[in-house]
Design an enzyme around this catalytic site. Structure first.
Site, PDB file in Angstrom:
ATOM      1  CB  VAL A  11      38.138  63.444  63.423  1.00 21.18           C
ATOM      2  CG1 VAL A  11      38.671  63.398  61.983  1.00 21.18           C
ATOM      3  CG2 VAL A  11      36.746  64.062  63.443  1.00 21.18           C
ATOM      4  NE  ARG A  42      44.610  68.801  75.263  1.00 22.35           N
ATOM      5  CZ  ARG A  42      43.414  69.364  75.135  1.00 22.35           C
ATOM      6  NH1 ARG A  42      42.551  69.318  76.133  1.00 22.35           N
ATOM      7  NH2 ARG A  42      43.074  69.944  74.016  1.00 22.35           N
ATOM      8  NE  ARG A  43      44.318  64.044  79.712  1.00 22.61           N
ATOM      9  CZ  ARG A  43      43.457  64.892  79.156  1.00 22.61           C
ATOM     10  NH1 ARG A  43      43.748  66.171  79.084  1.00 22.61           N
ATOM     11  NH2 ARG A  43      42.303  64.459  78.678  1.00 22.61           N
ATOM     12  CD  GLU A 126      36.242  68.169  49.923  1.00 22.06           C
ATOM     13  OE1 GLU A 126      35.131  68.659  50.215  1.00 22.06           O
ATOM     14  OE2 GLU A 126      36.849  68.428  48.869  1.00 22.06           O
ATOM     15  CB  VAL A 129      33.533  72.873  54.279  1.00 20.15           C
ATOM     16  CG1 VAL A 129      32.100  73.290  53.953  1.00 20.15           C
ATOM     17  CG2 VAL A 129      34.367  74.083  54.653  1.00 20.15           C
ATOM     18  CB  ILE A 133      29.424  66.590  51.507  1.00 23.38           C
ATOM     19  CG1 ILE A 133      28.302  66.062  52.402  1.00 23.38           C
ATOM     20  CG2 ILE A 133      28.863  67.066  50.178  1.00 23.38           C
ATOM     21  CD1 ILE A 133      27.310  67.118  52.828  1.00 23.38           C
ATOM     22  CD  GLU A 187      30.600  69.288  71.061  1.00 22.72           C
ATOM     23  OE1 GLU A 187      30.888  68.897  72.213  1.00 22.72           O
ATOM     24  OE2 GLU A 187      30.919  68.666  70.035  1.00 22.72           O
ATOM     25  CG  ASP A 198      30.529  74.655  62.588  1.00 18.21           C
ATOM     26  OD1 ASP A 198      31.592  74.063  62.797  1.00 18.21           O
ATOM     27  OD2 ASP A 198      29.700  74.283  61.738  1.00 18.21           O
ATOM     28  CE  LYS A 202      31.358  73.185  59.303  1.00 14.77           C
ATOM     29  NZ  LYS A 202      30.228  72.336  59.754  1.00 14.77           N
TER      30      LYS A 202
END
Length: 427
Positions: A11, A42-43, A126, A129, A133, A187, A198, A202
């Site tokens: 993202v 992080r790295r 926003e 969730v 959308i 995952e 999850d 939401k």
């Protein structure tokens, strides 16, 4: 407007690309350029193919979030810590915040809202969730003059993909999960999705906005989809239904209060949510004046989520330039969150029964003792394959649970093969 970006994964990388690609349009829409002040990762050793100066990368997220030259902090790291510490530091330093962190908001949203209010800055989310959308802003702003009765939605793409495959191919749960993993929808550890965590986070956020009441993750009743079988799917199809993993938040029709829950349910194939396939999300809202509204689209992924982040970023930047802040927390209603036992819905029950006279009478008596009314009964098979499929009228979860326990004790019932809620209208 100077932006600190915390996180640069799928993202975050898309946020950087959109800021670069649409820089002129964004500047025109905001009234000032949006410039990256730094990117916390992080790295430093990981090579990233992004259109930015490598000198912007840093491992000091909190230091970046509190720098004097930063106006807005965008957090796309996820998880509770260290994101909570970073965002409290940013808000305390007077920075507006845009986040996609559903777990943090569903667990500690009230404290973050309080920190934002104390410093007169914005907290927008926003992207937390349903990806791209536009759902939360309509709930918070467009429907602010209405009274929301119910929100019913598919808010997790992984579970919807699995249930779609089970419905369309006849696959079992494990087989459909393997396909989802192979295609990248699930995952390596899919528990957050398939066990409902999850979607529950939401649902808590949705309920807070819809009912002006503080709702946390702990308030949400949660059931995963691991118990849904190919037989359940086949029975649903025979009844003109499909099975979906739903997030539901609704006002109680009988007493002040709201119920918030996540679980698989049968819905008629005529319902708008029944046609939502694969990894797409959709949310169905029922309001007193506006009536029925439906929001549909891609609920996850780098580009869709980044689109929602940029939408918030533009809104927050405009507010900051104008010297104002957007809507804060609205929890004035302070409605009680009802326990699942008080929730009223309809149910499908599948019983393996002995093939002899009097079975239906014994089963019906068990329902009657718990004051649960039966809407329809279908008897299938003979001998060792005999079964009863029942649909109830509305009943409380507590009454249905007591009925199922009594059914298990009946000599004529070999097993309770399936129990599932029925949502979305008459069958």
């Amino acid at each position: 407007m100077r932006i600190a970006l915390l996180g640069c994964g799928v993202v975050g990388g898309e946020v950087v690309r959109l800021l670069h690609t649409h820089s002129e349009d964004l500047a025109a829409r905001v009234g000032a350029p949006l410039e990256l002040a730094g990117i916390a990762i992080r790295r430093l050793s990981v090579v990233r193919d992004l259109p930015v100066d490598p000198a912007l990368f840093t491992t000091d997220a909190e230091g970046l979030a509190t720098r004097d030259d930063v106006d807005i902090v965008v957090e796309v790291v996820g998880g509770i810590e260290p994101a909570r510490t970073w965002l409290h530091a940013a808000l305390g330093a007077g920075k507006s915040v845009v986040t996609a962190n559903k777990a943090l908001l569903a667990t500690h949203g009230a404290a973050l809202y309080g920190a934002a209010a104390d410093r007169g800055v914005d907290l927008y989310y926003e992207a937390a969730v349903a990806g791209a959308i536009p759902l939360l802003r309509p709930l918070r702003e467009s429907l602010a003059g209405d009274r929301v009765r119910r929100v019913l939605g598919i808010v997790n793409g992984t579970t919807n993909f699995i249930l779609t495959r089970m419905d369309e191919t006849g696959a079992g749960f494990a087989e459909a999960l393997d396909e989802a993993t192979t295609l990248g929808y699930a995952e390596a550890d899919p528990s957050a999705d398939i066990d409902g965590f999850d979607a529950a986070a939401k649902a808590a956020i949705i309920a807070q906005l819809a009912f002006h009441t503080r709702v946390t993750l702990a308030d949400v009743h949660r059931e995963g989809i691991g118990s849904v079988t190919a037989a359940d799917i086949a029975t649903a199809r025979a009844m003109g239904c499909t099975v979906k993993a739903l997030a539901i938040a609704e006002r109680s029709p009988d007493a002040p209060g709201v119920s918030v829950r996540v679980h698989p349910a049968m819905i008629p194939r005529s319902h708008p949510l029944a046609g939502v396939r694969e990894a797409f999300n959709a949310v169905f809202i029922e309001a007193e004046a506006a009536g029925q509204l439906m929001f549909y689209g891609r609920g996850a992924g780098g580009s869709p989520t980044a689109s929602a982040v940029l939408g918030d970023l533009v809104a927050v930047a405009r507010n900051r330039l104008a010297g104002r802040r957007g809507p804060g927390e609205s929890a004035y209603a302070d409605l009680p969150v009802l326990p699942m036992g008080a929730t009223v819905t309809r149910y499908y029950i599948n019983l393996d029964v002995t093939d002899k006279t009097g079975v239906l009478a014994s089963v019906a008596a068990a329902f009657a003792r718990q004051d649960v009314s039966i809407q329809s009964v279908r008897q299938d098979g003979h001998g060792d394959d005999a079964s009863l499929v029942l649909i109830t009228h509305t009943a409380s979860d507590a009454a249905l649970s007591a009925t199922v326990e009594e059914l298990r004790e009946l000599d004529v019932v070999r097993a309770v093969a399936g129990v599932m809620r029925v949502e979305g209208g008459e069958l």
